[in-house]
Design a protein around this motif. Sequence first.
Motif, short mmCIF file in Angstrom:
data_model
loop_
_atom_site.label_atom_id
_atom_site.label_comp_id
_atom_site.label_asym_id
_atom_site.label_seq_id
_atom_site.Cartn_x
_atom_site.Cartn_y
_atom_site.Cartn_z
N ALA A 102 7.31 -18.16 51.69
CA ALA A 102 6.13 -16.98 51.06
C ALA A 102 6.58 -15.72 52.04
N HIS A 103 6.43 -16.78 53.18
CA HIS A 103 6.28 -15.28 54.18
C HIS A 103 8.20 -14.95 55.05
N CYS A 104 9.39 -16.03 54.14
CA CYS A 104 11.03 -15.65 54.42
C CYS A 104 10.86 -14.81 53.39
N ARG A 105 9.62 -14.86 51.96
CA ARG A 105 10.48 -13.91 50.53
C ARG A 105 9.96 -12.25 51.02
N SER A 106 9.04 -12.34 51.93
CA SER A 106 7.33 -11.25 51.77
C SER A 106 9.01 -10.46 53.09
N ILE A 107 9.75 -10.85 54.05
CA ILE A 107 9.77 -10.28 55.23
C ILE A 107 11.68 -9.29 55.03
N ALA A 108 12.02 -9.93 53.58
CA ALA A 108 13.01 -10.01 53.55
C ALA A 108 12.61 -8.80 52.40
N GLY A 109 12.09 -8.94 51.30
CA GLY A 109 10.97 -7.72 51.46
C GLY A 109 10.80 -6.71 51.56
N GLU A 110 10.15 -6.86 52.88
CA GLU A 110 9.93 -4.95 53.28
C GLU A 110 11.19 -4.70 54.12
N MET A 111 12.37 -5.83 54.09
CA MET A 111 13.39 -4.86 54.37
C MET A 111 14.31 -4.56 53.40
N HIS A 112 13.80 -4.89 52.52
CA HIS A 112 14.87 -4.09 51.12
C HIS A 112 13.90 -3.05 50.63
N GLY A 113 12.84 -2.86 50.84
CA GLY A 113 11.82 -1.91 50.17
C GLY A 113 11.37 -0.69 51.62
N GLY A 114 11.96 -0.77 52.36
CA GLY A 114 11.47 -0.62 54.00
C GLY A 114 12.06 0.50 54.83
N PHE A 115 11.20 0.27 55.98
CA PHE A 115 12.44 0.74 57.75
C PHE A 115 13.24 2.65 57.30
N ILE A 116 12.97 3.24 55.97
CA ILE A 116 13.38 4.53 55.97
C ILE A 116 14.15 5.16 57.33
N ASN A 117 13.12 5.15 58.57
CA ASN A 117 13.07 6.12 59.31
C ASN A 117 14.12 5.67 60.34
N LEU A 118 14.12 4.52 59.80
CA LEU A 118 15.49 3.24 60.89
C LEU A 118 16.71 4.22 59.83
N ARG A 119 16.35 3.45 59.03
CA ARG A 119 17.59 3.41 58.17
C ARG A 119 18.75 4.76 58.39
#
Length: 218
Positions: free
Chosen positions: A94-111
Motif C-alpha cells: 500500500a505504501h509503494c502504491r501511494s508514493i508511486a501515485g504521488e509521483m504520478h499526480g504531483g510535483f508539478i513545480n519540480l517538473r
Amino acid sequence: MAAATLTISSRNYSSWSLRGWLICRMAGLDFETEVLTGADASTRAELLHLSPSFLVPRLSHGAVVVWDTLAIAQYLNETYPQAGFLPEDVVARAHCRSIAGEMHGGFINLRSALPMNLKAHHPNFRIFNGAKGDVDRITAIFDECLGRYGGPYLFGEGPTLADAMYAPVCTRFQTYDVPLPARAAAYRDLILAWPLMREWSEAAAREPEEIEELDMEF
C-alpha cells in the motif's frame, strides 16, 4: 519479432517514456521500442492516432493497447506477477502504491523548473521555492523508505514500481546539481548506476538532437 511495442517520445527528455520503458524491462517483456516526436504535423497526427490523449508511453501487446505509465504497470503486474513491482507485505504494498501515485499526480513545480535533460549539466542551478518544496518532499520519501525498509532500493533489496517512478527525478537531481542529504544522494547514485538506467542513458546520448520533448512531457 518482439511480442510487444512500446511507443515513446524522447529518451533524453521524456521522463514518462523512461518510466514506461523501465517497467517493461523489469517485467521481462519482449518488446521493441518505437521513438516518435511531436515535432512535425505528420508525426503528431500519428501520435494522436496511436493514443487519443496524445500521451506516451503507449504499450501494444497482442490485442492489448494501454497508455499511461501506471496503467502499463498495473497491466504488466497482472500479466507478469513475478516481476515484483510491488512488495509482498500488504502494508508495504500500500505504501509503494501511494508514493508511486504521488509521483504520478504531483510535483508539478519540480517538473516545470527542472525538466529532464540527460545530456545537460547545470552546476549551481538556483532552485526557487516551489520546486524546493517538491525536492524536500521527495528527499523525505527517500529517507522514510530507505530507513523503514532497509534499502538499498526504496522497498528493500530489489527495485519496485516506486524506484521506476522516481528514477527520472534522480536524473534531474544530477542534471541540476541539486544538493541532497547523504542517504538521498546515495540512493540517487544507486539508481543512476542501475544497469537499466545506464542502458537508457547511453541510448539517450546517441539520440539525434532534432528529437524534441512533447509539450506536456515535463
